[in-house]
Design an enzyme around this catalytic site. Structure first.
Site, PDB file in Angstrom:
ATOM      1  N   LYS A  38       0.838  -1.207   0.000  1.00  0.00           N
ATOM      2  CA  LYS A  38       0.000   0.000   0.000  1.00  0.00           C
ATOM      3  C   LYS A  38       0.869   1.251   0.000  1.00  0.00           C
ATOM      4  O   LYS A  38       0.603   2.219  -0.722  1.00  0.00           O
ATOM      5  CB  LYS A  38      -0.905   0.005   1.227  1.00  0.00           C
ATOM      6  CG  LYS A  38      -1.581   1.353   1.521  1.00  0.00           C
ATOM      7  CD  LYS A  38      -2.278   1.304   2.870  1.00  0.00           C
ATOM      8  CE  LYS A  38      -2.976   2.608   3.190  1.00  0.00           C
ATOM      9  NZ  LYS A  38      -2.043   3.702   3.550  1.00  0.00           N
ATOM     10  N   ASN A  39       1.901   1.253   0.820  1.00  0.00           N
ATOM     11  CA  ASN A  39       2.727   2.449   0.962  1.00  0.00           C
ATOM     12  C   ASN A  39       3.688   2.656  -0.209  1.00  0.00           C
ATOM     13  O   ASN A  39       4.355   3.688  -0.280  1.00  0.00           O
ATOM     14  CB  ASN A  39       3.510   2.396   2.278  1.00  0.00           C
ATOM     15  CG  ASN A  39       2.601   2.522   3.483  1.00  0.00           C
ATOM     16  OD1 ASN A  39       1.518   3.102   3.399  1.00  0.00           O
ATOM     17  ND2 ASN A  39       3.021   1.963   4.619  1.00  0.00           N
ATOM     18  N   ARG A  76      -4.632  10.504   2.638  1.00  0.00           N
ATOM     19  CA  ARG A  76      -3.378  11.172   2.980  1.00  0.00           C
ATOM     20  C   ARG A  76      -2.454  11.289   1.762  1.00  0.00           C
ATOM     21  O   ARG A  76      -1.839  12.326   1.528  1.00  0.00           O
ATOM     22  CB  ARG A  76      -2.682  10.385   4.097  1.00  0.00           C
ATOM     23  CG  ARG A  76      -1.302  10.882   4.486  1.00  0.00           C
ATOM     24  CD  ARG A  76      -1.351  12.171   5.230  1.00  0.00           C
ATOM     25  NE  ARG A  76      -0.027  12.691   5.550  1.00  0.00           N
ATOM     26  CZ  ARG A  76       0.191  13.846   6.142  1.00  0.00           C
ATOM     27  NH1 ARG A  76      -0.826  14.603   6.492  1.00  0.00           N
ATOM     28  NH2 ARG A  76       1.403  14.268   6.394  1.00  0.00           N
ATOM     29  N   CYS A 117      -5.826   8.376   8.019  1.00  0.00           N
ATOM     30  CA  CYS A 117      -6.096   7.914   9.377  1.00  0.00           C
ATOM     31  C   CYS A 117      -5.927   9.031  10.396  1.00  0.00           C
ATOM     32  O   CYS A 117      -5.022   9.874  10.286  1.00  0.00           O
ATOM     33  CB  CYS A 117      -5.151   6.760   9.741  1.00  0.00           C
ATOM     34  SG  CYS A 117      -5.525   5.234   8.875  1.00  0.00           S
ATOM     35  N   ASP A 167       3.783   1.685  11.858  1.00  0.00           N
ATOM     36  CA  ASP A 167       2.635   0.974  11.293  1.00  0.00           C
ATOM     37  C   ASP A 167       2.467  -0.436  11.855  1.00  0.00           C
ATOM     38  O   ASP A 167       1.442  -1.080  11.613  1.00  0.00           O
ATOM     39  CB  ASP A 167       2.753   0.891   9.766  1.00  0.00           C
ATOM     40  CG  ASP A 167       2.203   2.129   9.072  1.00  0.00           C
ATOM     41  OD1 ASP A 167       1.684   3.023   9.763  1.00  0.00           O
ATOM     42  OD2 ASP A 167       2.291   2.200   7.832  1.00  0.00           O
ATOM     43  N   ILE A 177       6.792   8.350  16.364  1.00  0.00           N
ATOM     44  CA  ILE A 177       6.454   8.894  15.052  1.00  0.00           C
ATOM     45  C   ILE A 177       5.191   9.741  15.110  1.00  0.00           C
ATOM     46  O   ILE A 177       5.172  10.889  14.667  1.00  0.00           O
ATOM     47  CB  ILE A 177       6.297   7.763  14.015  1.00  0.00           C
ATOM     48  CG1 ILE A 177       7.556   6.887  13.982  1.00  0.00           C
ATOM     49  CG2 ILE A 177       6.005   8.348  12.632  1.00  0.00           C
ATOM     50  CD1 ILE A 177       8.813   7.621  13.570  1.00  0.00           C
TER      51      ILE A 177
END
Length: 425
Positions: A23-24, A100, A124, A313, A335
């Site tokens: 996904k990232n 995002r 998120c 994550d 983070i």
């Protein structure tokens, strides 16, 4: 309201799980396709809500996007974009405010077209995720950026200019936006203190394939602007966060899962922590096999930090495992400042968790009990699913739509290994 119902049968999960594309990685690469004047074909693309949202944004600008599907309407994980005829420079407000990664379109739009209008990004709700470093860097490169309420209007006279940019702190998104903006800029751009996540390296690999001139040396990235970028065929890397999540499912249920399509080197920073809590991580026939070494889960102290350290994550999912570990674990979140929302829901299952500033102390207990839970974001939903696998009785997870932003068919994958999970609209 989407709901997930998990019925615990105390059954160890055993089986094989195919890890999808990251996904990232796919989202910034889809944004980067705006830089190309030819078609781009991407393989190993996960079928996620966020991928469809990014597709909508590209189509709203005039791009052609084809996410190919098989006869049974399931994605075959190939996506083609053609951004050769962009005719709109205003990124859709409503969709951008949900995603995002929509902000990653700003750099490519400015670099190729010299103008863009977008909204502050969504995604998120895990605390402040400012875009000031993105804006500051683009302004240093010659962009004029105005903020009008929730809208951002960006323009540049002529071309963006190469600059030496030092990020005040490591930022994945800012690094990606600057790299993409610099590919068609005039001159050389140097980014110091750049993020170096595998997903960024995949973005760089994609950009090189379409003709970008990029060199990387540790945390320094040097981009020499070119006049035009072309098309290519590219395979998205596998999702290390998805792999880590399923690895924890094996550990939590005392099962044994074979993770296909992922290399150990891809998840080394996660695997190190899993081994510390008692996991056995083995290689077999090109796959990774995850199980417990023996006995119970061990407690641990871990801090989230930029790559190559333990990723934020994975923090919520690890917390779920620590709820039934021996002893007291401490998780430090460095983070995001609001990434402990899942702790309140885990307490409903009986977990013993205390929060002080950016640290969570988890006193492991022998068992959890089913409850009615409410998810708040993508990774917290995954964490609640993991904990529910070993919570006696039934657990209902409300607002579970967050899960499909980052996990393709999680319930089907876990059910194939022995879980009992159902979905309701």
């Amino acid at each position: 309201m989407h709901k997930i119902l998990v019925r615990s049968n105390y059954k160890p999960l055993v089986g094989q799980i195919k890890i999808n594309g990251s996904k990232n990685a796919i989202l910034p690469i889809m944004a980067a396709s705006l830089l190309s004047s030819s078609s781009v074909v991407l393989h190993n693309v996960p079928d996620l809500i966020d991928v469809h949202l990014m597709s909508e944004l590209l189509e709203g600008l005039g791009a052609k996007v084809n996410f190919m599907h098989n006869k049974d309407h399931k994605a075959n994980h190939t996506l083609e974009t053609d951004c050769s005829n962009i005719n709109n420079y205003a990124i859709q407000y409503e969709t951008a405010s949900k995603l995002r990664a929509s902000f990653l379109m700003l750099g490519p739009m400015l670099s190729r077209f010299g103008k863009a209008r977008t909204a502050f990004p969504g995604g998120c709700n895990i605390g402040k995720r400012p875009v000031d470093m993105h804006i500051k860097a683009l302004e240093e490169m010659g962009a004029k950026i105005e903020i009008d309420g929730y809208n951002i209007i960006a323009t540049v006279k002529g071309k963006l200019q190469g600059r030496k940019i030092t990020l005040e702190k490591i930022s994945v998104g800012a690094t990606e936006n600057i790299i993409m903006a610099a590919t068609l800029a005039e001159g050389v751009t140097t980014i110091n203190n750049a993020a170096t996540e595998p997903e960024i390296l995949d973005l760089i690999e994609f950009l090189k394939k379409i003709g970008a001139d990029i060199k990387i040396n540790n945390t320094k990235v040097i981009i020499t602007g070119v006049k035009k970028l072309n098309g290519c065929i590219h395979k998205i890397i596998s999702d290390r966060i998805e792999a880590g999540t399923y690895a924890l499912a094996a550990i939590i249920t005392n099962g044994k899962l074979v993770l296909e399509g992922i290399n150990l080197s891809d998840i080394r920073c996660i695997a190190n922590e899993l081994e510390a809590i008692g996991a056995m991580v083995e290689l077999y026939d090109g796959s990774i096999v995850i199980s417990r070494k023996n006995g119970s889960i061990k407690s641990t102290n871990v801090a989230t930090d930029p790559y190559p350290n333990f990723p934020s994550d994975m923090q919520p999912q690890l917390m779920s495992a620590m709820c039934i570990a021996d002893g007291i674990s401490v998780i430090e979140e460095n983070i995001f400042e609001n990434r402990f929302s899942h702790a309140d829901e885990l307490r409903k299952l009986g977990a013993n968790i205390s929060i002080k500033k950016n640290k969570a102390a988890i006193n492991g207990i022998k068992s959890l009990s089913g409850a009615n839970l409410y998810a708040t974001d993508l990774r917290s939903t995954a964490a609640l699913v993991l904990a529910s696998l070993v919570a006696s009785g039934e657990t209902t997870i409300n607002n579970s739509h967050h899960l499909w932003r980052g996990y393709e068919a999680m319930h089907e994958k876990l059910n194939s290994c022995g879980a009992d999970i159902s979905i309701s609209p």
